[in-house]
Motif scaffolding. Structure first.
Motif, PDB file in Angstrom:
ATOM      1  N   ALA A   1       0.822  -1.210   0.000  1.00 56.79           N
ATOM      2  CA  ALA A   1       0.000   0.000   0.000  1.00 56.79           C
ATOM      3  C   ALA A   1       0.858   1.263   0.000  1.00 56.79           C
ATOM      4  O   ALA A   1       0.404   2.328  -0.408  1.00 56.79           O
ATOM      5  N   GLY A   2       2.086   1.165   0.464  1.00 61.84           N
ATOM      6  CA  GLY A   2       3.015   2.292   0.368  1.00 61.84           C
ATOM      7  C   GLY A   2       2.642   3.512   1.189  1.00 61.84           C
ATOM      8  O   GLY A   2       2.763   4.645   0.717  1.00 61.84           O
ATOM      9  N   PHE A   3       2.201   3.313   2.409  1.00 58.32           N
ATOM     10  CA  PHE A   3       1.861   4.467   3.256  1.00 58.32           C
ATOM     11  C   PHE A   3       3.121   5.261   3.598  1.00 58.32           C
ATOM     12  O   PHE A   3       4.156   4.695   3.922  1.00 58.32           O
ATOM     13  N   GLN A   4       3.006   6.584   3.544  1.00 60.15           N
ATOM     14  CA  GLN A   4       4.179   7.431   3.793  1.00 60.15           C
ATOM     15  C   GLN A   4       4.260   7.967   5.208  1.00 60.15           C
ATOM     16  O   GLN A   4       5.306   8.448   5.629  1.00 60.15           O
ATOM     17  N   THR A   5       3.162   7.981   5.925  1.00 56.33           N
ATOM     18  CA  THR A   5       3.164   8.720   7.201  1.00 56.33           C
ATOM     19  C   THR A   5       2.856   7.853   8.418  1.00 56.33           C
ATOM     20  O   THR A   5       3.046   8.312   9.546  1.00 56.33           O
TER      21      THR A   5
ATOM     22  N   TYR B   1      -5.882  10.618   5.970  1.00 53.24           N
ATOM     23  CA  TYR B   1      -6.315   9.873   4.777  1.00 53.24           C
ATOM     24  C   TYR B   1      -5.672   8.486   4.765  1.00 53.24           C
ATOM     25  O   TYR B   1      -6.321   7.485   4.447  1.00 53.24           O
ATOM     26  N   GLU B   2      -4.399   8.448   5.104  1.00 53.33           N
ATOM     27  CA  GLU B   2      -3.720   7.141   5.112  1.00 53.33           C
ATOM     28  C   GLU B   2      -4.273   6.240   6.224  1.00 53.33           C
ATOM     29  O   GLU B   2      -4.409   5.030   6.052  1.00 53.33           O
ATOM     30  N   LEU B   3      -4.594   6.862   7.341  1.00 50.07           N
ATOM     31  CA  LEU B   3      -5.155   6.073   8.444  1.00 50.07           C
ATOM     32  C   LEU B   3      -6.504   5.462   8.053  1.00 50.07           C
ATOM     33  O   LEU B   3      -6.816   4.328   8.423  1.00 50.07           O
TER      34      LEU B   3
ATOM     35  N   GLN C   1      -6.942  21.450  14.600  1.00 54.73           N
ATOM     36  CA  GLN C   1      -5.846  21.432  15.562  1.00 54.73           C
ATOM     37  C   GLN C   1      -5.477  19.984  15.848  1.00 54.73           C
ATOM     38  O   GLN C   1      -6.293  19.213  16.369  1.00 54.73           O
ATOM     39  N   GLY C   2      -4.283  19.611  15.522  1.00 55.45           N
ATOM     40  CA  GLY C   2      -3.794  18.312  15.937  1.00 55.45           C
ATOM     41  C   GLY C   2      -4.340  17.120  15.170  1.00 55.45           C
ATOM     42  O   GLY C   2      -4.069  15.977  15.543  1.00 55.45           O
ATOM     43  N   GLY C   3      -5.081  17.331  14.105  1.00 56.56           N
ATOM     44  CA  GLY C   3      -5.637  16.218  13.341  1.00 56.56           C
ATOM     45  C   GLY C   3      -4.640  15.134  12.976  1.00 56.56           C
ATOM     46  O   GLY C   3      -4.860  13.952  13.255  1.00 56.56           O
ATOM     47  N   PRO C   4      -3.503  15.515  12.365  1.00 62.84           N
ATOM     48  CA  PRO C   4      -2.542  14.494  11.916  1.00 62.84           C
ATOM     49  C   PRO C   4      -2.025  13.614  13.052  1.00 62.84           C
ATOM     50  O   PRO C   4      -1.571  12.495  12.809  1.00 62.84           O
ATOM     51  N   LEU C   5      -2.084  14.127  14.273  1.00 60.15           N
ATOM     52  CA  LEU C   5      -1.574  13.361  15.413  1.00 60.15           C
ATOM     53  C   LEU C   5      -2.468  12.167  15.729  1.00 60.15           C
ATOM     54  O   LEU C   5      -2.122  11.311  16.536  1.00 60.15           O
ATOM     55  N   GLY C   6      -3.641  12.114  15.084  1.00 53.21           N
ATOM     56  CA  GLY C   6      -4.570  11.015  15.303  1.00 53.21           C
ATOM     57  C   GLY C   6      -3.955   9.663  14.968  1.00 53.21           C
ATOM     58  O   GLY C   6      -4.343   8.632  15.525  1.00 53.21           O
TER      59      GLY C   6
END
Lengths: 410, 575
Positions: free
Chosen positions: B121-125, B159-161, B196-201
């Motif tokens: 799947a090649g997830f980057q994050t 999105y990756e999550l 605020q802080g979304g990516p930290l999910g």
């Protein structure tokens, strides 16, 4: 405060389904809702926090001076305002609504809003739409609680629609249908939809909650079918533009005329978070938005002025207003007090309601924003009692009480 | 609370969330992929059928234990799963015990198929630490915040999550883990599409929840209480002695631990009844305020004030209210060591019998029935308390529930929620994918259960009334169509591939044979006679008898349609 669909409501939906199955006319669902004298309600939520002070600016007096000093680049010139009364004018882009105002079909409420300390979009929208400021754990929206507590019930075929996503105000109302256009309520067709629906009728013929909602879904598709892929012809020469709001309003108008038991429609219109260049040039950003709002609403009203407006109430609201002082980007940041508009045959229009708090520094909320002198629930409470025939306003806004302002005829 | 200057016009678009664009996009996709013309109008009322009375709840007879287990502690069977379950022992009890023990020990499970797909799947994050997510996607976002690319980069981890969550739910053999990850995310719900802080999910899901979900509740509670995602979401990040914010404190009591069932309203806290340990039996409003005071200074190390802007949790002493407090009838003295006030609160809550019952009931509601029997709720609560200091406390609680007679005997008292229905369809159809076409999350969203999209902290509801609604059912039917017909795929984008014909034995040619094969394959049990008849009648299309050979012409077309009908059956949605 949890409200869930009761067993009784399920059974109501179910018995209506049985009647329909037995060969009764489909509109039988709608009969109970239609026979009530309650208005149909359309709630238009302007997402992002609209700039109330540029929508309905002061025309005259000390506050006009304070307003112009605070907004050197973005104030709406007094000369271009459409007069509402001695104190306030309407943004010129809302000219189509000014006509309705003068006809007594539209009222303005100023310095109204959420009386709770937050300038967060998400918090403010959440609190406004749940109807319980300060309590995020509430599991139903205010519209949901109205539909669940109204004496005439909400067991029509399609009692509520939302034309973008399901808003929090309809949280916990399972009968709500999301439809941007009528074609959203159809089975995607691989050419076998008719045969598949027939099989579904057989498989969902029992009285379990799941089966009865399956029947209701099939009935809703059947009811909406006449609207799918048909060019809608509005009444009175009304024209719906191609923008987001007008297209949603067109769907609402179609659903109102369909006579399928509609009681409430929730419409979202986004883009009001004007942090920069809000009045850039003659066709400025805010003027564009207001133009779409005014034009869309006026045409919607014209379309429905064909026998529907006597029983129609429209409210326009936003999560908050914006800062008095413009920011460095010729925009405005998140504020507090806002403006609400109410339209309809039962509105005591042509007036600006609400107590004006003034714009001097000590009159501002947090020394920065227009204060809230009217809780938005006071407006909705009166609307629910007077126009929606629901005396159970305490169920809708628990623990909130305030006298009517006289906006809505009883 | 002050407004945040970094908001821009583009944030507005972010707020709008592109719902309309999504709906229009779906419509285009479906019409583009749809080769047929509109069917002629039909009279659906021409057939009047008497009501078939079924049981209570979602209704229906019982189901075999393997169907119960695979639908309630897994997201439905994939081909072969039912047979594998049956091979686990010589009696139902043996098989259930073996399955539960295996699932409770996820590290013992060979998950190579999932791992291969995850790698592809090649997830980057998703490998990034909390600090890396904060630095890369929040502090050092390389794009201009007026550009869409800014928000794409900001949201990329989420999105990756979403994709990874769907991939795991469908392919991982550690199915109980996936069910539990979903349960705990909803229990400690946060809205991840926040500004605020979304990516930290990504870290929240992995480090606070998944890392602790077979472990100890008290530890999970602290991992959540100190995670920036939660601190931002419930405004704990702004809570200081000068202006305590009660938002997190209230939800900590009402949703995370004691539950609304132990809320005693506005009362004098000194008069609340106490248990044998001298702890109040429930909480009152004053407890909310006092807990908020205990937690002042628990914040994120961001650019608010001081600190190193690392994105980590920060105990900020200047904001802590140093004076004495009174929580659940317990006196908390002034000037305790750093964080001790908060630790005392979490200790009190995690060991409270009210919390044990609340968590136990919620787990039983997830695994057994909307209204689980008191007997199993009490048994699970007893286990919760007995193992409250055990590093595998939660594992013991799951074991109590999953090996109980109440679990094995309940059926049809729950329906699959939209996500469960989606996963179950993908699994049953043996769908082939690595990354997810963006239309799939949209359909899930239209059904009402968008991933990480529940705005309110209570999480998605888990009872039939919340999900028995028109949109949820209609788009469940549409999903069955779209998956079987491969309609969700985009040119040059990710695809989900389903091939019904290839999975149908070549020698099966009769309406009855095809119906029975696919009913068994998708449901693991027979349908009620009326529903089976509807399936047979559908593929026989009024032209063939149940045992006639169907011609090759249009065979695939009708076969796909029949498989869709089975997936649309109410029985598919039962758990």
């Amino acid at each position: 405060m949890a409200h869930t669909l009761s067993r009784r409501q399920f059974l109501q939906g179910c018995s209506a389904a049985i009647a329909a199955m037995a060969g009764a006319r489909l509109t039988r669902y709608a009969v109970s809702a239609q026979s009530s004298t309650a208005d149909m309600l359309v709630v238009i939520f302007l997402r992002g926090g609209w700039d109330a002070l540029n929508v309905v600016p002061p025309r005259d007096g000390d506050d006009r001076g304070l307003y112009e000093v605070a907004r050197p680049d973005i104030a709406i010139p007094a000369s271009s305002l459409l007069p509402l009364d001695d104190r306030f004018g309407l943004h010129p882009a809302l000219a189509p609504l000014h006509d309705l105002y003068q006809d007594g079909k539209m009222a303005v409420v100023h310095a109204v809003g959420l009386d709770f300390d937050t300038r967060s979009h998400f918090d403010a929208m959440e609190y406004v739409e749940l109807g319980t400021p300060g309590h995020k754990g509430t599991q139903s929206g205010w519209i949901t609680r109205h539909l669940q507590s109204t004496p005439s019930g909400s067991s029509g075929l399609i009692p509520a629609i939302s034309t973008s996503e399901q808003p929090t105000s309809l949280l916990g109302f399972p009968a709500n249908v999301n439809m941007y256009s009528p074609s959203d309520i159809s089975l995607w067709d691989n050419g076998l939809a008719a045969e598949q629906k027939q099989a579904l009728r057989q498989m969902y013929a029992s009285d379990t909650p799941l089966a009865s909602v399956g029947q209701r879904t099939l009935d809703a598709m059947q009811a909406v079918q006449p609207l799918v892929d048909v060019d809608y012809q509005p009444s009175n020469g009304a024209v719906y533009n191609d923008d987001e709001l007008s297209q949603q309003l067109k769907t609402v108008a179609q659903m109102i005329k369909l006579d399928a038991g509609l009681q409430v429609a929730a419409v979202d219109f986004g883009g009001w978070d004007t942090h920069e260049y809000e009045n850039d040039g003659p066709d400025g950003y805010l003027a564009d938005l207001l133009g779409a709002l005014g034009d869309g609403l006026a045409n919607f009203y014209l379309d429905l002025d064909s026998g529907y407006t006597d029983r129609l109430s429209i409210v326009i609201m936003s999560e908050f207003g914006r800062r008095l002082v413009q920011n460095e980007s010729s925009g405005t940041d998140h504020g507090h007090g806002s403006v609400m508009l109410a339209l309809g045959g039962g509105v005591n229009g042509g007036q600006v309601f609400g107590q004006w708090p003034g714009l001097s520094n000590d009159q501002l909320y947090d020394h920065a924003d227009l204060a809230v002198t009217t809780d938005y629930r006071q407006v909705l409470r009166e609307l629910i009692a007077n126009r929606l025939d629901n005396p159970n306003t305490d169920a809708v806004f628990p623990g909130f009480d305030a006298p009517p302002l006289g906006i809505f005829q009883s | 609370m002050s407004s945040r200057k970094r908001s821009t016009l583009n944030r507005r678009d972010f707020l709008k969330g592109g719902t309309l664009a999504g709906a229009a996009f779906l419509a285009t996709l479906v019409s583009r992929n749809n080769p047929s013309t509109l069917a002629a109008g039909e009279d659906v009322f021409s057939t009047f059928l008497p009501l078939i009375m079924q049981g209570t709840g979602g209704g229906g007879a019982s189901a075999p234990l393997e169907v119960i287990a695979l639908n309630r502690m897994a997201f439905g069977p994939r081909p072969g799963d039912i047979e594998a379950f049956r091979a686990l022992g010589n009696s139902d009890e043996e098989r259930l015990t073996a399955y539960v023990q295996q699932q409770l020990d996820p590290d013992s499970i060979d998950d190579s198929e999932f791992e291969t797909r995850y790698a592809a799947a090649g997830f980057q994050t998703l490998h990034k630490s909390l600090e890396e997510l904060f630095a890369d996607h929040i502090v050092n976002n390389p794009y201009d915040e007026n550009d869409e690319a800014f928000w794409d980069w900001y949201s990329l981890p989420i999105y990756e999550l979403v994709d990874a969550t769907i991939l795991r739910a469908v392919y991982s053999r550690k199915q109980l883990s996936e069910v539990l990850a979903d349960f705990w995310f909803n229990h400690f719900n946060v809205y991840l599409w926040q500004d605020q802080g979304g990516p930290l999910g990504v870290s929240y899901d992995r480090d606070a929840l998944r890392a602790n979900m077979f472990g100890n509740f008290r530890q999970m509670l602290e991992a959540v209480a100190t995670h920036p995602t939660m601190l931002y979401y419930l405004n704990q990040n702004n809570s200081s002695d000068a202006g305590p914010n009660e938002n997190y404190a209230r939800e900590l009591l009402e949703l995370h631990t004691l539950g609304a069932e132990n809320y005693l309203g506005v009362q004098d806290p000194t008069t609340v009844e106490k248990d044998e340990n001298g702890i109040a039996i429930g909480y009152v409003d004053n407890d909310v305020y006092e807990v908020a005071r205990c937690l002042t200074g628990w914040r994120v190390d961001d650019d608010t004030v001081d600190g190193g802007n690392t994105g980590r949790f920060l105990y900020y002493k200047p904001w802590h209210d140093r004076f004495n407090k009174f929580v659940l009838g317990r006196y908390i003295p002034a000037d305790q060591p750093d964080m001790k006030d908060g630790h005392d609160v979490l200790d009190l809550l995690a060991h409270h019998p009210g919390t044990a019952r609340f968590i136990a009931r919620k787990l039983c509601r997830r695994f057994i029935a909307d209204d689980p029997p008191d007997s199993i709720v009490q048994a699970a609560a007893d286990t919760f308390l007995a193992y409250s200091d055990d590093p595998e406390q939660l594992k013991r609680v799951y074991e109590t529930i999953l090996l109980s007679p109440e679990f094995a005997h309940a059926w049809g008292q729950k329906i699959k929620r939209p996500l469960e229905a989606t996963y179950a369809m993908l699994r049953a159809l043996e769908a082939d994918f690595t990354r997810v076409p963006e239309a799939l999350p949209w359909v899930i969203y239209l059904m009402g259960q968008g991933l990480f999209s529940r705005r309110t902290p209570d999480g998605y509801p888990d009872t039939i009334p919340a999900w028995a609604n028109t949109m949820s059912i209609l788009y469940r039917w549409n999903l069955a169509l779209a998956l079987t017909e491969n309609w969700l795929n985009e040119e040059n984008g990710p695809t989900i591939h389903v091939d019904v014909r290839a999975q149908t034995p070549a020698d099966l040619r009769t309406p009855a044979g095809l119906a029975d094969f696919w009913i068994a394959r998708l449901l693991g049990r027979p349908l009620p006679d009326v529903s089976r008849q509807a399936v047979v009648d559908f593929i026989a299309r009024g032209e063939y008898g149940p045992d006639d050979e169907l011609p090759e012409e249009d065979f695939d077309y009708w076969l796909n349609g029949m498989v869709q009908v089975v997936l649309m059956a109410p029985e598919f949605s039962l758990r």
